[in-house]
Every structure is written in structure tokens, then in C-alpha cells.
Design a protein around this motif. Structure first.
Motif, PDB file in Angstrom:
ATOM      1  N   ARG A  48     -74.275  35.900   0.633  1.00 39.21           N
ATOM      2  CA  ARG A  48     -73.653  35.529  -0.641  1.00 39.21           C
ATOM      3  C   ARG A  48     -72.132  35.471  -0.498  1.00 39.21           C
ATOM      4  NH1 ARG A  48     -77.617  39.252  -1.250  1.00 39.21           N
ATOM      5  NH2 ARG A  48     -76.143  40.986  -1.314  1.00 39.21           N
ATOM      6  N   GLN A  49     -71.691  34.846   0.592  1.00 35.56           N
ATOM      7  CA  GLN A  49     -70.271  34.675   0.887  1.00 35.56           C
ATOM      8  C   GLN A  49     -70.102  33.383   1.683  1.00 35.56           C
ATOM      9  OE1 GLN A  49     -67.340  36.097   0.140  1.00 35.56           O
ATOM     10  NE2 GLN A  49     -68.410  37.457  -1.302  1.00 35.56           N
ATOM     11  N   GLY A  50     -68.842  32.986   1.896  1.00 39.31           N
ATOM     12  CA  GLY A  50     -68.570  31.854   2.780  1.00 39.31           C
ATOM     13  C   GLY A  50     -68.779  30.509   2.108  1.00 39.31           C
ATOM     14  N   PHE A  51     -69.462  29.614   2.812  1.00 39.45           N
ATOM     15  CA  PHE A  51     -69.665  28.233   2.366  1.00 39.45           C
ATOM     16  C   PHE A  51     -71.096  27.846   2.687  1.00 39.45           C
ATOM     17  CE2 PHE A  51     -69.764  23.666   2.677  1.00 39.45           C
ATOM     18  CZ  PHE A  51     -68.766  23.177   1.853  1.00 39.45           C
ATOM     19  N   PHE A  52     -71.804  27.297   1.689  1.00 40.01           N
ATOM     20  CA  PHE A  52     -73.165  26.792   1.912  1.00 40.01           C
ATOM     21  C   PHE A  52     -73.230  25.339   1.486  1.00 40.01           C
ATOM     22  CE2 PHE A  52     -77.495  25.819   0.551  1.00 40.01           C
ATOM     23  CZ  PHE A  52     -78.189  26.120   1.708  1.00 40.01           C
ATOM     24  N   TRP A  53     -74.022  24.567   2.215  1.00 35.86           N
ATOM     25  CA  TRP A  53     -74.112  23.119   1.994  1.00 35.86           C
ATOM     26  C   TRP A  53     -75.516  22.662   2.347  1.00 35.86           C
ATOM     27  CZ3 TRP A  53     -70.750  18.922   0.961  1.00 35.86           C
ATOM     28  CH2 TRP A  53     -71.163  17.670   1.400  1.00 35.86           C
TER      29      TRP A  53
END
Length: 455
Positions: A48-53
């Protein structure tokens, strides 16, 4: 999968340091290897952190964790400045394996709009080079380690640090799985928002505008924080043809399931689509087909759509060759809404980049209006809230000029005790304020369903 090899990382960072000292500037070093057991979606829902795509056609899923390098820029030429910083950093990138360095981020809809407190973590334009990046496409799953190596860096220390970060990446974390309760819901009453639409129609009838997009902002005060991973899982289950994204900045997360691709580039070939004109989905197949056929035949919706096609073509004209657009729009069907869509392709001229195209197109008439400057001014004076990154480009680009950017629609900003939802619609001659309000309700439902907000 096996833990990345320590000695291989040391050797990579040693060579990167040698190049950095020779050139007297930082070098990006990238090591990539197959990672069949690493699932980007599962990793995102755990961290539930960073970047998701997660994009469609072509299918690509990315999860980036840790910030190895950041590019930020402000002002009207912010994407040109991001491109300059990125190109400079990657000029002599050291790449071990088949995957180049890849940058992740986005930008505000309108850099001239005063920033609301809940958007302060999101800069005018902000992109991160993830320390570890997991990708999945038709070629399988890959793991990338991306480091910025300075002259005088210690390769052994860098390798130890990267392996420690990798252990954090694969470490199982407890799930929050919380569905917060709503303390208070704040939104402009329907009658007041519809009055704004009437103002827009008056400006259109007076010849000031041919189209303007007006959005709504719904804010929820919550009794607990959302589990963005659980929300993303639900968005993934209901995604249909939508593209998914989540961008974290501090303890805030901007996420959504958007139907609209702004622009993508693969080996110099640009792809986009005009997306404007919409109606709801039917309750039965026959009703759904009838609604779609009515949309295809609707003069008002076709006019709105044609304006977007025309403006995209004009915006790209100086940057491309061989621009092609489908002769007639087709239907893009999503869980709660269906849209008119016209695919478009072109060849990017060698002297231009994907970010030049983003700079030229944003905001398209699908999220701003026409004429662009007049429409933006109308939005600033009448909409009444800061869109932040809503309706703006979010995406990725690599060191070889490839990339993909979405228009961040059907989206929500999650903060520790608040949730902000956004949805808009295009106002043209013939629009009716009550119908436009109902259209925003349908669009809000697509993200609201995944959030499971209960009063």
C-alpha cells in the motif's frame, strides 16, 4: 524466486561508479531478471505504497517501491522540464538485462489553480524512479533494481542497501482490510451544481465557449483510514476495459479506474483515443444495446465527441506524421457507463518526445473544453475546487522513449481520515443540467462501489 545476486549487483555498481567518475555526473544502473513468482498486484496490496499501474491493450502491470531519484517541475512547461531532467539522467544509463530504467508519476490538472490542503503532497509535476520495480506483460514477470550511482559511491554499500530493500519488497505484511465509516459527507447540492451548468450553457449560447467540462468534488470525513490495497483489489475485479493506477505521496494515495488513455508511445508509434459522449449501461442486454445505439445516433453527443477528435489531431499535428483516426466512433463499455471512442495513431517525429505530446494535448476538450484557454478560465472561476491530479496525466516513461499516460478520471484521493471523489462531464449546446448531474452520479458510482462508502 532466488534473491538477487550480491556479487552481480556489486559488479554493476562498480562499473556505474567508474562511468560516473569518468563523466563527473550520476549514472543510472539497472539490473533486471525474470521474476515468475512476484505478482505486482499482490505486492501492491501488501505494501500500500509506491506506484501501481494496470493498463489494458496492451496489458501491463507495474509496481514500484522506494524512491531512488525524483524529478519535479512547475509551470506551463513542466513536462518539457521533466523530460530534460530524465534525458540527462539516462544519457549513459548502464543496463544489465532486457529492461531499461523506467520513471513513474504524473502532474496537476492546472498549475495556475491554488493548491488545496489535501493536494499539497502532489507537486505540479512529480516523477519517481523506483528502487525496485516489478512488471508483468505478455513476456512474463520481471524484477528491476534501479540505482542512481554517484562518483565516489561505495558499490558494496549500495548492494547491501538494495538487498535490504528487496527483502522489504518480498516481506509479507499484514492487511488492514478496513472499511471506514462515514462521519460526514460534504458535496455541493444538486441545485447549486446544476446552476453552474446553466452558467456554462449561457456562456456557450453567448459564443464564449463551444464546450466546457465541469466536475464535482465529494468529500467524506472518515472514522478510519482506507486500505488502498483492498480498494485496488475490488477495482481490479470490476475493471472491465478500465486502466488502474495508484500514486502514493507520503500518507496520501491518489487512485482510480479510468477509461481514458491520453497518449502512449512504443518505438515511436503514438496511440490515443478520443473519448467523449456517454450514457449509462442497461439493466438487460437489449436495453444496453438500445442505449448504445441511441448514444451513437445522438447529435449532441456526436458533436461533443467530434470536437475532441478534431482537437487531438490539431494538437499532435506538428509533432507527428501519418496521423490516422477511425472514420466513426465505437462504443467503449464499462461497468456503469458506455462512451463514444475513436482510436487514433501516428508516428512521432524524431525531434520530439512522448512528453512533448503530453504537453501539447493536456488538457484535451474531454476534460477541459474549447477554446482551451477560455474554458480553463471558466473552470477556475466557476468550478469552485482544486482538481489537483484529477483529470490530469498519470503514467510512466522509460529511457528509450516508450511510455503510457492515462487521464486520471473515475478517481479518489485517500488521506488518513478523508476521501475525496471526483467526476465531471462535458457541457455543450443542447446539454441539460439535470442530465449532466445524473451523468456525474453514474461516474462517481464506479469508484464509489470499490470504496464501499457507507453512511
Amino acid at each position: 524466486m532466488k534473491t538477487p545476486d550480491f556479487s552481480s549487483l556489486v559488479a554493476l555498481f562498480q562499473e556505474a561508479r567508474r562511468l560516473a567518475e569518468m563523466n563527473q555526473r550520476p549514472i543510472v544502473a539497472v539490473s533486471s531478471s525474470p521474476a515468475p513468482t512476484l505478482d505486482p498486484l499482490r505486492l501492491y496490496t501488501a505494501h500500500r505504497q509506491g506506484f501501481f499501474w494496470c493498463s489494458r491493450q496492451p496489458d501491463l502491470t507495474l509496481f514500484g517501491l522506494g524512491c531512488e531519484w525524483q524529478a519535479e517541475a512547475s509551470g506551463s512547461q513542466r513536462m518539457v522540464e521533466i523530460n530534460r531532467q530524465w534525458t540527462t539522467l539516462c544519457a549513459d544509463a548502464l543496463i544489465e538485462g532486457p529492461n531499461p530504467p523506467l520513471l513513474l508519476g504524473g502532474m496537476r490538472f492546472d498549475e495556475q489553480q491554488p493548491t488545496a490542503p489535501h493536494w499539497t503532497a502532489f507537486a505540479d509535476a512529480s516523477f519517481h524512479l523506483a528502487h525496485w520495480l516489478v512488471s508483468e506483460d505478455a513476456g512474463g514477470r520481471w524484477l528491476r533494481c534501479q540505482r542512481r550511482v554517484e562518483p565516489g559511491s561505495d558499490p558494496v554499500a549500495l548492494a547491501h542497501d538494495s538487498l535490504a530493500a528487496y527483502q522489504q519488497l518480498v516481506r509479507a505484511l499484514p492487511s488492514l482490510v478496513s472499511t471506514p465509516g462515514v462521519i460526514e459527507r460534504n458535496a455541493l447540492p444538486a441545485s447549486q451544481w446544476q446552476a453552474k451548468v446553466d452558467n456554462a450553457l449561457h456562456a456557450i449560447d453567448g459564443g464564449e465557449l463551444s464546450k466546457v467540462v465541469l466536475a464535482r468534488h465529494v468529500e467524506y470525513q472518515l472514522d478510519a483510514a482506507f486500505d488502498s490495497g483492498a480498494v485496488m483489489l475490488r477495482l481490479h475485479e470490476q475493471r472491465s476495459q478500465s486502466h488502474l493506477f495508484a500514486v502514493h505521496r507520503g500518507d496520501s494515495c491518489f487512485m482510480g479506474a479510468t477509461p481514458e488513455r491520453l497518449l502512449s508511445s512504443q518505438d515511436g508509434c503514438l496511440s490515443t483515443h478520443a473519448l467523449a459522449g456517454s450514457t449509462r449501461r442497461g439493466l438487460t442486454p437489449d436495453e444496453d444495446q438500445a442505449l448504445g445505439e441511441r448514444l451513437l445516433a445522438d447529435k449532441k453527443e456526436r458533436l461533443e465527441h467530434h470536437l475532441v477528435v478534431q482537437t487531438i489531431a490539431q494538437g499532435l499535428n506538428a509533432l507527428v506524421t501519418d496521423l490516422q483516426a477511425a472514420a466513426h466512433p465505437c462504443l467503449l463499455k464499462l461497468p456503469t457507463v458506455q462512451h463514444l471512442s475513436t482510436p487514433m495513431k501516428a508516428r512521432l517525429k524524431e525531434e520530439y518526445s512522448l512528453l512533448d505530446g503530453i504537453q501539447a494535448l493536456h488538457p484535451t476538450p474531454a476534460v477541459g473544453g474549447l477554446p482551451r484557454t477560455t474554458a480553463l478560465d471558466f473552470i477556475r472561476r466557476n468550478e469552485g475546487f482544486d482538481r489537483g491530479w484529477y483529470a490530469a496525466p498519470v503514467g510512466w516513461l522509460d529511457s528509450q522513449g516508450n511510455g503510457d499516460f492515462l487521464v486520471a478520471l473515475r478517481s479518489a484521493l485517500l488521506t488518513p481520515k478523508h476521501c475525496h471523489l471526483f467526476a465531471g462531464c462535458g457541457i455543450v449546446q443542447g446539454s441539460r443540467s439535470s442530465d449532466e448531474y445524473q451523468e456525474t452520479e453514474i461516474k462517481l458510482a464506479s469508484i464509489g462501489r470499490a470504496l464501499r462508502l457507507a453512511k
